[in-house]
Design an enzyme around this catalytic site. Sequence first.
Site, short mmCIF file in Angstrom:
data_model
loop_
_atom_site.label_atom_id
_atom_site.label_comp_id
_atom_site.label_asym_id
_atom_site.label_seq_id
_atom_site.Cartn_x
_atom_site.Cartn_y
_atom_site.Cartn_z
N HIS A 181 -1.62 29.63 51.78
CA HIS A 181 0.23 29.54 51.97
C HIS A 181 0.51 28.12 52.51
O HIS A 181 -0.89 27.87 52.34
CB HIS A 181 0.21 30.30 53.44
CG HIS A 181 -0.64 29.76 54.88
ND1 HIS A 181 -1.78 30.20 54.55
CD2 HIS A 181 -0.79 29.50 56.07
CE1 HIS A 181 -2.90 29.87 55.32
NE2 HIS A 181 -1.95 29.52 56.32
N GLU A 197 4.92 3.89 54.83
CA GLU A 197 5.02 4.07 53.24
C GLU A 197 6.60 3.60 52.90
O GLU A 197 6.88 2.99 52.46
CB GLU A 197 4.84 5.75 53.11
CG GLU A 197 3.35 6.13 52.65
CD GLU A 197 3.02 7.15 51.91
OE1 GLU A 197 4.05 7.72 51.11
OE2 GLU A 197 1.73 7.68 51.89
#
Length: 376
Positions: A181, A197
């Site tokens: 998961h 970023e």
Amino acid sequence: MERAVAAAAGEEEKGDGRFRASEHQHARYNPLRDDWVLVSAHRVKRPWQGQLEKPPPEDVPRWDPNNPLCPGATRANGEMNPQYEGTFVFPNDFPALQPDAPEPGKSDHPLFQAAAARGVCKVMCFHPWSDLTLPLMSLSEIRAVIDTWAELAAELGASYPWVQIFENKGAMMGCSNPHPHCQVWASSFLPNEARLEDQTQRQHLNQHGVPMLLEYAEQEAERKERLVVENADWLVVVPYWATWPYQTLLLPRRHVCRLQDLHEGERDSLASIMQRLLTKYDNLFEVSFPYSMGWHGAPTGPYLDEDCGHWQLHAHYYPPLLRSATVRKFMVGYEMLAQAQRDLTPEQAAERLRSLPEVHYKQGQDVVMGSGGASS
């Protein structure tokens, strides 16, 4: 400084006073985070007398009625899971973010600031069987995972600025449940890594006229010394600035900003390259390889109407193992108080991963044969 190190990164010729990246400490610049990492490859030779990790269990039951992620099981909130046969998404029963949190109020001093943080958290099961991981799933099953990722990114990204898809695999990475998961957290704000970023990629485009990670992928495809696997649409490298021992960066070859922008062929080839990479990871120490991974792409929500051409979609894989299935890299001391440090060069790590077979070490066992997984 970067040019000198890059030129010598693969240099193995011996000679007095000659720099060799595999023997001499040096620092490398990470343009995506605007920071540096100390590379001390000679340290990997030191004897290890520290902590030994417990290998992950090999006897995970395929279905456990007491496992809250299994089909038909009852979760902590009393809800029963459906008898799902593919991917399954549900709200996290213990979310870190909620959509209706109140405003924290105005700060009375610049050193004590708080801001609103709202969002939603979801859990996504990859497969109904607990004894499978992504590299042991079939390509069609991995493709279903990718499609669900893209659907969630588009659905939650319609209103939230950031949708973080991430997988913590293995108890070593804090995963409390072996069932395959991941988690998806959507937030009303850009988290620290996303903001950083965004800034560095925007600056690179403004200065050089090309998206940073598009140029980087082209360079790595040409140099090949840090390349792990590649296909027509994707490549995986141990980045020049990698911090974790076998850290990798998964990059598309064309300019694409978000996961949901991938076309059909790219999704198929993504499933293939993920299976190849993760098989190599498991084969490295013949263990279900722990890691934290996640996707980064252009912000969403209000940013959907803005020019985000400086962004390039990518996935980070951060695995902690260093020498064996029981010896991990610790980010403590100098790493916490000064800067990141690694114990082998990215080129050495890439060469080792690249040389590993692409047939999973478990292939042929019942866990694979029974699922029809491990397609090549």
